[in-house]
Structure formats: structure tokens, C-alpha cells
Design an enzyme around this catalytic site. Structure first.
Site, mmCIF file in Angstrom:
data_model
loop_
_atom_site.group_PDB
_atom_site.id
_atom_site.type_symbol
_atom_site.label_atom_id
_atom_site.label_comp_id
_atom_site.label_asym_id
_atom_site.label_seq_id
_atom_site.Cartn_x
_atom_site.Cartn_y
_atom_site.Cartn_z
ATOM 1 C CD GLU A 1 7.635 3.329 -0.701
ATOM 2 O OE1 GLU A 1 8.765 4.111 -1.089
ATOM 3 O OE2 GLU A 1 8.004 2.107 -0.298
ATOM 4 C CG PHE B 1 15.596 4.609 -12.978
ATOM 5 C CD1 PHE B 1 16.093 3.852 -12.534
ATOM 6 C CD2 PHE B 1 15.469 5.869 -11.951
ATOM 7 C CE1 PHE B 1 16.437 3.244 -11.099
ATOM 8 C CE2 PHE B 1 15.880 5.442 -10.503
ATOM 9 C CZ PHE B 1 16.312 4.217 -10.351
ATOM 10 C CD GLN B 2 12.901 4.709 -8.931
ATOM 11 O OE1 GLN B 2 12.567 5.721 -8.453
ATOM 12 N NE2 GLN B 2 13.390 3.898 -7.717
ATOM 13 C CE LYS C 1 11.834 15.180 -10.971
ATOM 14 N NZ LYS C 1 12.768 14.130 -10.725
ATOM 15 C CG MET D 1 -5.773 -18.596 11.293
ATOM 16 S SD MET D 1 -6.987 -19.283 12.579
ATOM 17 C CE MET D 1 -7.291 -17.527 13.561
#
Length: 575
Positions: free
Chosen positions: A65, A127-128, A177, A490
Site C-alpha cells: 500500500e 478483524f482488521q 463495507k 547522508m
């Protein structure tokens, strides 16, 4: 059923659609043709609907993602359009946060759509389930959670309006959903205004006249432009203003490519690793004109010593940035394009040859003490500086250059001669390693007819290396240049200069990047020797498709000049 469109006599027929299909129809209505995303349970209804919209909406399946949000950023920055990405709930949504933060700081217009658990499960630790609205609130321009399908059209219309109006930024819409699955009577009306939100302030004539008076009387005026010029599409107005006034002009890192670096009035870019002249002369000018920039600490160093002798004119769209870091004697709150258009007839045609000569003298000092030994090193191994300098010559400064974060980023800003607008894409304010590869993918999709070159260090490359799979699957013709010094360069430079060369966990054992690229079916080669670089460039740049070139460079090369963190810009080090 018929719905009356606001401010119109025209009646619009509604359609019975699911929430998920409505989302896609909203995107199409907003002119979206490309989405970057990764499917999952809570966003699956949208992906199911997307199956029937492949002809209208190109979906790019990323490998993480973070790749989706950075690709959307690159797309937005190269095309000038809103970038769009999709993710599922929980980890899918939280994986977007780094890129959202990056987009917020660098003013990139993005619309993120995330799935969420069903509304009756909100707050149950399902869940999630993650409170992505609460998490993203500090780093979005606006966010909103949709729990009913009827809310989808208005939420998305507002999202696109807010993301791209005024100072652009990221917007997140979280959709449960059940809202995706339920049916409703769909119509779409683009958003044209929101009460209490005024993205474009009305220009005040008084500060414009005050600014013009200061500019016309100035003996040593100096102009610093930032990304606000690019975001407002004010490149032509900036050029006309600089040429009429004869004022030496410098760029911030994100302002690079708003004005040709080959122009005789361009004096370099400023900041911690910017050019000697524009940093030094900041504290010698009598009038300082800042356009579309926010006086970031990497530009100012010690704010207590920054341009104290000068009258400061600040042209800035976001009122929150005015007087935040550097006080303005004249504040022009407005869009850069509109402000320059209004200011141009008020300023006198002038030249400042003697003042400009002082910048050129600084250029000679910088050439002698820093540049020459960087691009013409005596060491056997190549330097990043010489590689990018040669790349600029090979491409005539006309490619879109996307960089990651680190020494190579600063070298690209210093040694690539940008000759076309919207040619420089990097992570500026947040400094996100791993930005480059997915952003270059998005940039190429956004501008398929331009050559896009990804310049990456060996450390940043490994943070999003899996996005090579996107290049493979969609045949995206990005040219990848890895500058491999086997260090987090760096950080190593700081350890060398400020921590007694205590190289704590910055040296890297790297994998074989060529074999990895071959695994993704991307033509690749590695160069160790200076005499092989020219042929390697020709082979790497000539094919139409993707190709990867790894150049092994000096391990302990440093980027100079350098303004030590928090120091006065006049104390810039040349070595």
C-alpha cells in the site's frame, strides 16, 4: 425518481446503484482514469465492481500500500491531476499513512479511499478494524467516514474539490463495507464551493503596491521561489517577472524545474546542500522576495540570523505559512499566478548587473572549492556528482527526474540542469526513503510520453524494491539509476562530520541488484569503471521499456556545500 441539481434548472435522472459502483461512477465523473491500489476484505465490494469498469478505469496493482500512495503522488506531481489510491481496512489503511503525511507536507493532491468494517462492527475491535479517521486526521487536509451509501457522492465530490483547490493536499474517505454493498438512488454533482472554506483569498491591492515600491527601489533584490509556483501553474508569470525586474532568482528544492536552471538570471538552489551564492547572498540582499514557499528549516537554518537586513516580501497562498517562521514586511496572501500577474505591471524594467556579478563570483568560488573535484574526481571510483552531471548532459536536462532521499537527492538537485517544467519530483518536507521507485512509476503513468528517470540510493531502493513487480506486470518504461555506495550515505556523512566518524549501523551489505532486476525481467547492468559509463548510459537510456543501471560509487563521498543544521546560512561550508 428525479433529483434537482442545486443551482440548476436541469433535472438529473437517478440510477439505482450499489455503493461500490457509485464510488467508481464518482471517480469517472471527476475525470479519473488511473487508480493505484491493493485489494482486501473490507474494500472487496469496490474491487468486484471494478471488474466491470476496466475499460474506463485503469487499476494498477501495487505490491504494498505504501507503493500505492507514493505512485499516486508521482502521478499527481507529473500530470497535475489528483492522484487516487485504494486500500482495505486495518493494515492496508495504516500502510498509507507515511505517504499521506508526505503528500500533506509537500502539498500533493491525493484522494485515498479505504474500506472499513461494517458499520455495526465499528468500535468492536473487529478483524482488521482500525480508526483510520483518528489516525489520519493530523496528516490529511480533510477526512470523512461514510456509513451510508447515500453519503458517497457528496463525500467524494468534496474530497476532490478539497484535495485540488487552494493549497493542495491529501484527503481520505473511509467507507464501511455495508455502505459499499447497499443500493441507493445515485446522482452526482461536482462540488464547487463549501461554506466557510475559502481556498483562494481575494488579493489585496495595498500590499501589491507596497511590494512593487520596495522592488523598484531595491539595489540588491533577491527572489526565492518554491513549489507554489508549480502548483499554481505560474511558471510563465515567474519568468516574465524575473526578466522584467532583472532580479537574481534561486529555487527551493521543491521549486526546481519551475524556472530553467540554464537561464542567465538563475543563481542556483538554496538550502542545507544548496549553492554557495544563493545561501550567502540571503544575508546581503536588501529586498527578499519569497514566492510559493514556506521558509522550511532546511532553507533558513537559524531563523534568528536569516535575512535580517532585508525587507521581506512573502507571496503565499496558505495564510498559516505567512509570518510562521520568517516575519514578512509585506505579506501578499494569494495564489502565486494571480499575484504575479497583478504585480507585473507595477514593477519597473531593470537590470542588476553588478549585484548579479556577485552571485557569479560565488559560483567561481564554489566551482574551485567544491564542484570541480566532485565532477572531476581524482579517485578511482566514480562519484554521484559526476554520474548525475553526465546524466544531465546525456538527457539535455529534459527528463522527469524522480529522486529518493539522501545524498543522491541533493546531488540531483545540484547537478541536474532542469530545462522543462514539472521535471523534478522528490520527497521534500518528510524526506521519505522508499519514495522514489513507486513515485517514478506513477510519474511515468501520468506522463507516458516523457522520459522518467528514477535516481535511487542503495538504501532507499530496498525499502520499496518489491514495486519492480509493477514495472514488470504493466511494462512501465521507467529508467532506474541506482547509485550504490554500500552506505546510508547522508547519515554516514553526518556521522563523519559531527560524530567523529563513528559509523554506527550505516554500512550495508547489499544483495545483487542485477539478479533481482533480472528476476523481474528488467534489463540491467552494473558499472564499476569510469571509462564504461558513457556506453552504459547509452545502452540504459536507448530502449523504450524499463531498464536498470547500477553504478558503484565512492563510499565516502560527501555533499558540499553544506549549512550545518541550525546554523546561519552565511556559515555555509564548502568542504
Amino acid at each position: 425518481m428525479e433529483v434537482l441539481v442545486k443551482n440548476s434548472k436541469k433535472k438529473v435522472e437517478s440510477e439505482r446503484l450499489s455503493g461500490s459502483e457509485a464510488i467508481l461512477r464518482c471517480l469517472i465523473n471527476e475525470g479519473v482514469n488511473t487508480i493505484f491500489g491493493y485489494p482486501g476484505g473490507a474494500i472487496m465490494p469496490v474491487y468486484d465492481a471494478l471488474y466491470d469498469y476496466e475499460a474506463q478505469l485503469k487499476h494498477v496493482l501495487v505490491r504494498h500500500e505504501q507503493g500505492a500512495i507514493h505512485s499516486a503522488q508521482g502521478f499527481a506531481r507529473s500530470s497535475g491531476e489528483v492522484g487516487v489510491c485504494l486500500a482495505t481496512s486495518g493494515p492496508g489503511a495504516t500502510n498509507l499513512i507515511t505517504g499521506i503525511t508526505d503528500a500533506q507536507i509537500d502539498s500533493t493532491p491525493i484522494v485515498c479511499i479505504t474500506g472499513q468494517v461494517a458499520s455495526h462492527l465499528l468500535g468492536s475491535d473487529a478483524f482488521q478494524e482500525t480508526d483510520i479517521i483518528g489516525i489520519s486526521m493530523p496528516v490529511t487536509k480533510w477526512n470523512f467516514q461514510v456509513t451510508r451509501p447515500e453519503e458517497i457522492p457528496e463525500a467524494l465530490a468534496k474530497a476532490f474539490y478539497i484535495a485540488q483547490s487552494g493549497r493542495p493536499g491529501p484527503v481520505l474517505i473511509d467507507i464501511t463495507k455495508d455502505a459499499q454493498q447497499a443500493f441507493f438512488d445515485f446522482t452526482y454533482e461536482p462540488c464547487e464551493r463549501i461554506r466557510s472554506y475559502q481556498p483562494y483569498p481575494e488579493l489585496n491591492e495595498e500590499p501589491l503596491r507596497a511590494a512593487a515600491e520596495l522592488i523598484n527601489k531595491a539595489k540588491k533584490p533577491y527572489l526565492l521561489f518554491g513549489q507554489g509556483v508549480i502548483l499554481s501553474g505560474a511558471e510563465k508569470e515567474l519568468k516574465a517577472f524575473i526578466e522584467k525586474t532583472g532580479i537574481p532568482a534561486a529555487s527551493t528544492l521543491l521549486g526546481l524545474s519551475a524556472f530553467s536552471t540554464r537561464h542567465p538570471l538563475y543563481v542556483g538552489y538554496t538550502g542545507m546542500h544548496g549553492n554557495y551564492g544563493p545561501n550567502l547572498k540571503t544575508n546581503e540582499c536588501d529586498v527578499f522576495i519569497a514566492i510559493g514557499m514556506r521558509f522550511d528549516d532546511r532553507v533558513t537554518g537559524d531563523v534568528n540570523t536569516y535575512a535580517k537586513q532585508a525587507k521581506v516580501i512573502h507571496i503565499e497562498l496558505d495564510p498559516a505559512e505567512i509570518n510562521k517562521n520568517i516575519p514578512a514586511d509585506v505579506a501578499i496572501n494569494g495564489d502565486a499566478k494571480q499575484a504575479l500577474q497583478s504585480l507585473l505591471p507595477l514593477v519597473d524594467k531593470k537590470s542588476h548587473d553588478e549585484w548579479l556579478k556577485e552571485f557569479r563570483e560565488c559560483d567561481m568560488v564554489e566551482m574551485d572549492k567544491a564542484i570541480r573535484k566532485s565532477i572531476q574526481p581524482k579517485s578511482k571510483l566514480m562519484t554521484m556528482a559526476e554520474v548525475i552531471h553526465k546524466l544531465s548532459e546525456k538527457t539535455h536536462g529534459k527528463s522527469v527526474v524522480v529522486t529518493d532521499v539522501g545524498q543522491h537527492q541533493m546531488m540531483a538537485g545540484r547537478y541536474y540542469k532542469f530545462d522543462q517544467v514539472k521535471s523534478h519530483i522528490t520527497s521534500g518536507g518528510l524526506g521519505t526513503m522508499g519514495f522514489c521507485l513507486p513515485a517514478a512509476i506513477g510519474a511515468k503513468i501520468g506522463k507516458p510520453n516523457r522520459e522518467v528517470i528514477a535516481i535511487i540510493g542503495d538504501g532507499g531502493f530496498q525499502m520499496t524494491i518489491q514495486e519492480l513487480g509493477v514495472i514488470m506486470q504493466y511494462q512501465i518504461g521507467v529508467k532506474i539509476l541506482i547509485l550504490n555506495n554500500s552506505f546510508l550515505g547522508m547519515v554516514r556523512q553526518w556521522q563523519q562530520l559531527f560524530f567523529d566518524r563513528r559509523y554506527s549501523f550505516t554500512e550495508m551489505d547489499n544483495p545483487d541488484f542485477i539478479k533481482i532486476a533480472e528476476g523481474y525481467r528488467i534489463p540491467s547492468q552494473r558499472v564499476h569503471e569510469r571509462e564504461d559509463l558513457d556506453d552504459a548510459f547509452n545502452q540504459w537510456l536507448n530502449p523504450e521499456g524499463a531498464s536498470l543501471l547500477e553504478v558503484v560509487v565512492e563510499k565516502e563521498e560527501n555533499v558540499f556545500p553544506m549549512v550545518p543544521s541550525g546554523s546561519c546560512v552565511s556559515k555555509i561550508r564548502l568542504d
